[in-house]
Scaffold this active site. Structure first.
Site, PDB file in Angstrom:
ATOM      1  CG  ASP A 117       9.047   8.157  -6.484  1.00  0.00           C
ATOM      2  OD1 ASP A 117       9.347   7.160  -5.820  1.00  0.00           O
ATOM      3  OD2 ASP A 117       8.082   8.900  -6.207  1.00  0.00           O
TER       4      ASP A 117
ATOM      5  CD  GLU B 215      -2.740   1.345   0.118  1.00  0.00           C
ATOM      6  OE1 GLU B 215      -3.678   0.573  -0.029  1.00  0.00           O
ATOM      7  OE2 GLU B 215      -2.483   2.244  -0.699  1.00  0.00           O
TER       8      GLU B 215
ATOM      9  CE  LYS C  87       5.811   7.024  -5.172  1.00  0.00           C
ATOM     10  NZ  LYS C  87       6.082   8.378  -4.667  1.00  0.00           N
TER      11      LYS C  87
ATOM     12  N   GLY D 218       2.053   7.428  -0.633  1.00  0.00           N
ATOM     13  CA  GLY D 218       2.297   7.533   0.817  1.00  0.00           C
ATOM     14  C   GLY D 218       1.110   7.030   1.622  1.00  0.00           C
TER      15      GLY D 218
ATOM     16  CB  ILE E 212      -3.357   8.334  -0.711  1.00  0.00           C
ATOM     17  CG1 ILE E 212      -2.941   9.781  -0.494  1.00  0.00           C
ATOM     18  CG2 ILE E 212      -4.718   8.244  -1.371  1.00  0.00           C
ATOM     19  CD1 ILE E 212      -2.730  10.552  -1.798  1.00  0.00           C
TER      20      ILE E 212
ATOM     21  CD  GLU F  70      12.453   7.897  -3.412  1.00  0.00           C
ATOM     22  OE1 GLU F  70      12.966   6.780  -3.305  1.00  0.00           O
ATOM     23  OE2 GLU F  70      11.419   8.215  -2.788  1.00  0.00           O
TER      24      GLU F  70
HETATM   25  N1  HSE Z   1      10.367  10.626  -2.760  1.00  0.00           N
HETATM   26  C1  HSE Z   1       9.001  10.229  -2.716  1.00  0.00           C
HETATM   27  C2  HSE Z   1       8.138  11.454  -2.913  1.00  0.00           C
HETATM   28  C3  HSE Z   1       8.714   9.581  -1.404  1.00  0.00           C
HETATM   29  O1  HSE Z   1       8.677  12.565  -2.870  1.00  0.00           O
HETATM   30  O2  HSE Z   1       6.948  11.330  -3.139  1.00  0.00           O
HETATM   31  C4  HSE Z   1       7.399   8.857  -1.355  1.00  0.00           C
HETATM   32  O3  HSE Z   1       7.346   7.804  -2.260  1.00  0.00           O
END
Ligand code: HSE
Length: 398
Positions: free
Chosen positions: A196, A124, A200, A129, A131, A185
């Site tokens: 990133d 999850e 996702k 994060g 959510i 990160e």
């Molecule tokens: N580096 C990521 C962000 C952390 O800024 O959203 C959460 O996945």
């Protein structure tokens, strides 16, 4: 009592330890028995921290302890987290993770192993994060045919873009702040180059459309090219620039991409500022939905991981159903994806019209040698064919 172990005592791992300790009573009530953190694995020492009582430097302590039923993986990266996760699942332990890189790269295989062993691989916290968007796609909106997912899925870049637009802050200073606040990160390229967010949206789209979407096939553009002039144009257009991670199902197929885009006030994502994330999901029965909350940071992300720990504890010998199939989804070519574009152009309005057809000009009186305009909706291919060296920059419009 259910025993758990946490691998990686960084920002998120320490948050999970804290949430499981701070909310012990309420969690015990919800699970029906206590969840005890028996080990925390990290190579470092943490003098004075209560974690020292359960700290180990040896993964085998966790792997070989039959009492440990749930392992939290908050190490990040692929090595050694892949090997440790695989071994833990094969040993019949559920694994809960925040590691989007690992889920995007090996999630299908790790879910398969979990299924064979009647345990769970839960992630999850890998997207958005705090959510609960994975639950939304995997367990809640399961009666719908999903035809669109669009999100602000990276807190660091949203923080940077908000600071640049609202406070006139320089890119580098805003990035430094995001790092200091624990959002970024380890290698911030993963945030600012869009990698990133790419992982996702690949995960969310795999769940939304029921076939595996490899992040390697998702077109990705970051925000390093966005400057103060772009921000001024955005203001003139009464829009905001946001790094959007989006995918959609059309008659021609499924597309997915990550890119900075201009969003107007009518778009729900316009109102998402700072480190906050939001994901809109469109289903053929439910219509538009929006999920909003903290997308990064220790406790919000830990809340999602700890929620998975609770799910795993409630389903110790039963794999929760999921629709993420191993079969690979072939995405439609980027060339065929359609948007309107904002263009900064070093030529005349006549030249712009000759190349792009009907346009809506946007002028910044303080700027000479260029002007801006918005095109009609066109394919990426048609845009590339119309573009010349007079195009200084283009930003897609969501
Ligand atoms: N580096 C990521 C962000 C952390 O800024 O959203 C959460 O996945």
């Amino acid at each position: 009592m259910v025993s758990a172990a946490i691998m990686g005592y960084g920002t998120v791992g320490a948050g999970v330890f804290k949430v499981l300790t701070m909310n012990r009573e309420v969690i015990t009530g919800r699970v029906g028995e206590e969840i005890r953190v028996k080990y925390v694995l990290d190579l470092r020492e943490f003098p004075g921290d209560p974690v020292m009582e359960v700290l180990t430097h040896d993964f085998n302590d966790i792997l070989n302890d039959p009492e440990v039923k749930i392992v939290v993986e908050t190490m990040g990266g692929l090595r050694p987290s892949y090997e440790f996760t695989r071994k833990a699942l094969l040993a019949g332990k559920s694994v809960c993770t925040s590691n989007k890189e690992l889920v995007a790269e090996h999630g299908v295989e790790l879910r398969e192993i979990a299924k064979e062993k009647n345990v769970n691989y839960l992630f999850e916290a890998s997207c958005g994060g705090g959510i609960p968007i994975i639950h939304v796609l995997d367990s809640a909106l399961t009666a719908d045919e999903i035809d669109g997912v669009a999100g602000i899925l990276n807190g660091t870049t949203n923080y940077i873009l908000t600071q640049m637009m609202d406070e006139g802050q320089e890119f580098a200073d805003a990035l430094k702040d995001a790092q200091d606040l624990g959002y970024a990160e380890r290698h911030p390229e993963a945030d600012i180059e869009g990698w990133d967010a790419c992982r996702k949206i690949a995960i969310l789209s795999s769940l939304a459309y029921g076939k595996h979407i490899s992040y390697k096939n998702v077109y990705t553009e970051g925000i390093t090219n966005i400057d103060a002039v772009d921000m001024s144009y955005a203001k003139a257009l009464k829009m905001k620039i946001r790094l959007l991670a989006a995918s959609g199902r059309t008659e021609e197929g499924v597309w997915a991409m990550v890119a900075p885009m201009l969003v107007d006030r009518d778009n729900m994502l316009y109102h998402v500022n700072g480190v906050l994330n939001a994901v809109s999901v469109h289903g053929n029965a439910v219509g538009d939905t929006l999920f909003y909350g903290s997308g990064a940071g220790s406790l919000p992300t830990a809340s999602a991981v700890a929620g998975d720990v609770i799910s795993a504890a409630r389903h110790l010998s039963r794999t929760l159903a999921s629709d993420w199939k191993a079969e690979e989804m072939e995405l439609m070519p980027l060339d065929d994806v359609r948007h309107a574009f904002f263009v900064r152009f070093a030529g005349t309005e006549e030249e712009a019209k000759a190349a792009f057809g009907e346009i809506t000009p946007v002028c910044l009186p303080s700027l000479s040698g260029e002007f801006g305009f918005v095109t009609g909706v066109m394919t990426e291919k048609a845009f590339e064919e119309a573009a010349s060296e007079k195009v200084i920059k283009r930003i897609r419009i969501a």
